[in-house]
Design a protein around this motif. Structure first.
Motif, PDB file in Angstrom:
ATOM      1  N   THR A 133      30.193  36.465  35.806  1.00  0.00           N
ATOM      2  CA  THR A 133      30.868  35.283  35.267  1.00  0.00           C
ATOM      3  C   THR A 133      30.925  33.978  36.130  1.00  0.00           C
ATOM      4  N   ARG A 134      31.305  32.615  35.294  1.00  0.00           N
ATOM      5  CA  ARG A 134      31.087  31.346  36.131  1.00  0.00           C
ATOM      6  C   ARG A 134      32.033  31.415  37.169  1.00  0.00           C
ATOM      7  N   ASP A 135      33.202  32.006  37.409  1.00  0.00           N
ATOM      8  CA  ASP A 135      34.122  31.660  38.538  1.00  0.00           C
ATOM      9  C   ASP A 135      33.157  32.236  39.858  1.00  0.00           C
ATOM     10  N   HIS A 136      32.098  32.904  39.620  1.00  0.00           N
ATOM     11  CA  HIS A 136      31.490  33.490  41.046  1.00  0.00           C
ATOM     12  C   HIS A 136      30.839  32.243  41.539  1.00  0.00           C
ATOM     13  N   LEU A 137      30.264  31.320  40.488  1.00  0.00           N
ATOM     14  CA  LEU A 137      29.513  30.210  40.995  1.00  0.00           C
ATOM     15  C   LEU A 137      30.666  28.976  41.547  1.00  0.00           C
ATOM     16  N   LEU A 138      31.668  28.942  40.965  1.00  0.00           N
ATOM     17  CA  LEU A 138      32.915  27.921  41.313  1.00  0.00           C
ATOM     18  C   LEU A 138      33.766  28.502  42.714  1.00  0.00           C
ATOM     19  N   TYR A 139      33.861  29.714  42.743  1.00  0.00           N
ATOM     20  CA  TYR A 139      34.763  30.003  43.911  1.00  0.00           C
ATOM     21  C   TYR A 139      34.199  30.970  44.781  1.00  0.00           C
ATOM     22  N   ALA A 140      33.334  32.100  44.400  1.00  0.00           N
ATOM     23  CA  ALA A 140      32.651  33.000  45.295  1.00  0.00           C
ATOM     24  C   ALA A 140      31.635  32.422  46.047  1.00  0.00           C
ATOM     25  N   LEU A 141      30.681  31.648  45.591  1.00  0.00           N
ATOM     26  CA  LEU A 141      29.728  31.278  46.009  1.00  0.00           C
ATOM     27  C   LEU A 141      30.087  30.340  47.482  1.00  0.00           C
ATOM     28  N   PRO A 142      30.992  29.197  47.164  1.00  0.00           N
ATOM     29  CA  PRO A 142      31.382  28.597  48.446  1.00  0.00           C
ATOM     30  C   PRO A 142      32.208  29.134  49.344  1.00  0.00           C
ATOM     31  N   LEU A 143      33.122  30.245  48.982  1.00  0.00           N
ATOM     32  CA  LEU A 143      33.751  30.742  50.001  1.00  0.00           C
ATOM     33  C   LEU A 143      32.959  31.948  50.809  1.00  0.00           C
ATOM     34  N   LEU A 144      31.876  32.472  49.914  1.00  0.00           N
ATOM     35  CA  LEU A 144      30.982  33.258  50.766  1.00  0.00           C
ATOM     36  C   LEU A 144      30.368  32.280  51.868  1.00  0.00           C
ATOM     37  N   GLU A 145      29.755  31.218  51.298  1.00  0.00           N
ATOM     38  CA  GLU A 145      29.137  30.361  52.470  1.00  0.00           C
ATOM     39  C   GLU A 145      30.047  29.982  53.594  1.00  0.00           C
TER      40      GLU A 145
ATOM     41  N   ILE B  12      37.154  36.233  40.184  1.00  0.00           N
ATOM     42  CA  ILE B  12      38.064  35.673  41.115  1.00  0.00           C
ATOM     43  C   ILE B  12      39.152  35.179  40.683  1.00  0.00           C
ATOM     44  N   VAL B  13      39.358  34.533  39.480  1.00  0.00           N
ATOM     45  CA  VAL B  13      40.757  34.015  39.198  1.00  0.00           C
ATOM     46  C   VAL B  13      41.129  34.507  37.825  1.00  0.00           C
ATOM     47  N   PRO B  14      42.398  34.713  37.589  1.00  0.00           N
ATOM     48  CA  PRO B  14      42.699  34.831  36.235  1.00  0.00           C
ATOM     49  C   PRO B  14      42.320  33.937  35.000  1.00  0.00           C
ATOM     50  N   GLU B  15      42.119  32.730  35.562  1.00  0.00           N
ATOM     51  CA  GLU B  15      41.603  31.800  34.480  1.00  0.00           C
ATOM     52  C   GLU B  15      40.269  32.131  33.774  1.00  0.00           C
ATOM     53  N   ALA B  16      39.533  32.871  34.427  1.00  0.00           N
ATOM     54  CA  ALA B  16      38.140  33.309  34.232  1.00  0.00           C
ATOM     55  C   ALA B  16      38.299  34.081  32.907  1.00  0.00           C
ATOM     56  N   LYS B  17      39.612  34.820  32.622  1.00  0.00           N
ATOM     57  CA  LYS B  17      39.700  35.439  31.661  1.00  0.00           C
ATOM     58  C   LYS B  17      38.838  36.816  31.799  1.00  0.00           C
ATOM     59  N   GLY B  18      38.534  37.390  32.932  1.00  0.00           N
ATOM     60  CA  GLY B  18      37.645  38.673  33.210  1.00  0.00           C
ATOM     61  C   GLY B  18      38.389  39.839  33.423  1.00  0.00           C
ATOM     62  N   TRP B  19      37.986  40.657  34.107  1.00  0.00           N
ATOM     63  CA  TRP B  19      38.350  42.033  34.385  1.00  0.00           C
ATOM     64  C   TRP B  19      38.840  41.963  35.950  1.00  0.00           C
ATOM     65  N   MET B  20      39.916  42.410  35.939  1.00  0.00           N
ATOM     66  CA  MET B  20      40.575  42.754  37.560  1.00  0.00           C
ATOM     67  C   MET B  20      40.266  41.513  38.375  1.00  0.00           C
ATOM     68  N   PRO B  21      41.028  40.392  37.742  1.00  0.00           N
ATOM     69  CA  PRO B  21      40.849  38.930  38.772  1.00  0.00           C
ATOM     70  C   PRO B  21      41.770  39.034  39.850  1.00  0.00           C
TER      71      PRO B  21
ATOM     72  N   PHE C 290      41.641  35.572  47.220  1.00  0.00           N
ATOM     73  CA  PHE C 290      40.278  35.967  47.669  1.00  0.00           C
ATOM     74  C   PHE C 290      39.880  35.371  48.840  1.00  0.00           C
ATOM     75  N   GLU C 291      40.059  34.612  49.171  1.00  0.00           N
ATOM     76  CA  GLU C 291      39.992  34.108  50.800  1.00  0.00           C
ATOM     77  C   GLU C 291      40.562  34.736  51.752  1.00  0.00           C
ATOM     78  N   SER C 292      41.689  35.223  51.622  1.00  0.00           N
ATOM     79  CA  SER C 292      42.360  36.116  52.557  1.00  0.00           C
ATOM     80  C   SER C 292      41.687  37.324  52.340  1.00  0.00           C
ATOM     81  N   PHE C 293      41.043  37.886  51.323  1.00  0.00           N
ATOM     82  CA  PHE C 293      40.433  39.172  51.435  1.00  0.00           C
ATOM     83  C   PHE C 293      39.360  38.901  52.322  1.00  0.00           C
TER      84      PHE C 293
END
Length: 320
Positions: free
Chosen positions: A44-56, A202-211, A218-221
């Motif tokens: 999902t696109r939120d992986h690019l918008l949120y997961a990628l920069p936070l993993l970095e 990563i976020v509810p706005e993505a309208k995906g599974w188990m946000p 997610f950052e606290s995680f």
């Protein structure tokens, strides 16, 4: 009497020339107590918008399991987290050092509910040439749709993959809490095992599974993981799988051992696709240097031991 004296003298001489030392294969990379893989499903696109920069930001590499038929074909770059990634966007993940894995052709249902094994085989294997064409990679690991498998399905997966996820700790959704996550991390470190975290949106706005409830959660995680890095090896699912295969099939032999050097060989008869080295731990006399195939090996001193990485083959340890 004379015979016993000679035997005793030879024993003392042997112990001084060939000191008792320890060389062993570590359970996990860098001799960490446990291993964790952060796996992200569905692309999902939120992986690019949120997961990628936070993993970095936290210095982690993740595994992103992609469903080939859900790859987006758009040319614009929307700011919305809704939708799926494009091939071009997936290249950004590869460039950053993350793993792209196979999550089936369509993910239309659990593979155990397919009516024929021919369909199962197509769902597993049809994405492989697509990944090769679009991204230039041979994917190494598979993720079962719906976490559902069987011995027969697993056998098909392992024909062209090094491994596949089994049980993964579910992260996100209404029942997830940071308290449960802390307890889980501490438990795997205590048990000295390896696990994977199953992450969807990563976020509810993505309208995906188990946000997650928010990017902050997610950052606290991730922060909880970072706080345990001393004891926890965090890497891609492929890296952990490769290490375990090599570790579980390796045999270490000491070919010669003098007061100046130790010559050893690491034997392993596993697939050539495994490129990861093993971490070895040496406890004994101080080491001066180590080498394999004519190249120096980095030595890391930890307390009274040295850690270093080798691949199958002979290597040399030079003592001080």
């Amino acid at each position: 009497m004379k015979k016993r004296w000679i035997t005793a003298f030879l024993a003392v001489l042997s112990s001084s020339v060939f000191p008792v030392e320890s060389l062993q294969i570590c359970q996990f990379k860098d001799d960490k107590a446990a291993a964790l893989s952060l796996t992200f499903d569905d692309g999902t696109r939120d992986h690019l918008l949120y997961a990628l920069p936070l993993l970095e930001r936290y210095g982690f590499k993740g595994t992103f399991y992609i469903i080939v038929r859900r790859i987006a074909e758009r040319t614009e770059t929307p700011a919305s987290p809704v939708g799926f990634l494009t091939w071009e966007e997936l290249r950004l993940f590869l460039k950053a050092g993350h793993e792209i894995g196979n999550h089936s052709l369509s993910h239309r249902r659990p593979l155990t509910r397919e009516k024929s094994m021919e369909t199962v085989r197509r769902e597993i294997n049809a994405p492989l040439p697509v990944f090769r064409e679009k991204l230039g990679i041979d994917v190494k690991t598979f993720c079962y749709p719906g976490c559902s498998s069987s011995p027969e399905i697993e056998a098909i997966v392992l024909e062209h993959h090094l491994g596949a996820s089994r049980w993964r700790f579910p992260c996100g959704g209404p029942s997830f809490s940071l308290e449960k996550w802390r307890e889980f991390l501490d438990r795997i470190i205590t048990r000295k095992t390896d696990v994977a975290a199953m992450i969807h949106t990563i976020v509810p706005e993505a309208k995906g599974w188990m946000p997650f409830s928010s990017p902050d959660q997610f950052e606290s995680f991730l922060r909880e993981v970072k706080q345990r890095e001393t004891n926890l090896w965090v890497d891609t699912y492929s890296a952990v799988v490769q290490y375990k295969i090599l570790r579980d099939n390796a045999v270490l032999h000491i070919l010669s051992n003098t007061e100046n050097e130790m010559k050893c060989i690491l034997k392993c008869g596993v697939a050539s696709r495994i490129t990861s080295p093993l971490t070895l731990k040496y406890t004994g006399s101080d080491l001066h240097s180590a080498e394999q195939n004519g190249k120096d090996i980095l030595l890391r001193k930890t307390g009274n031991s040295f850690l270093f990485e080798v691949r199958p083959g002979t290597f040399l340890l030079k003592k001080r």
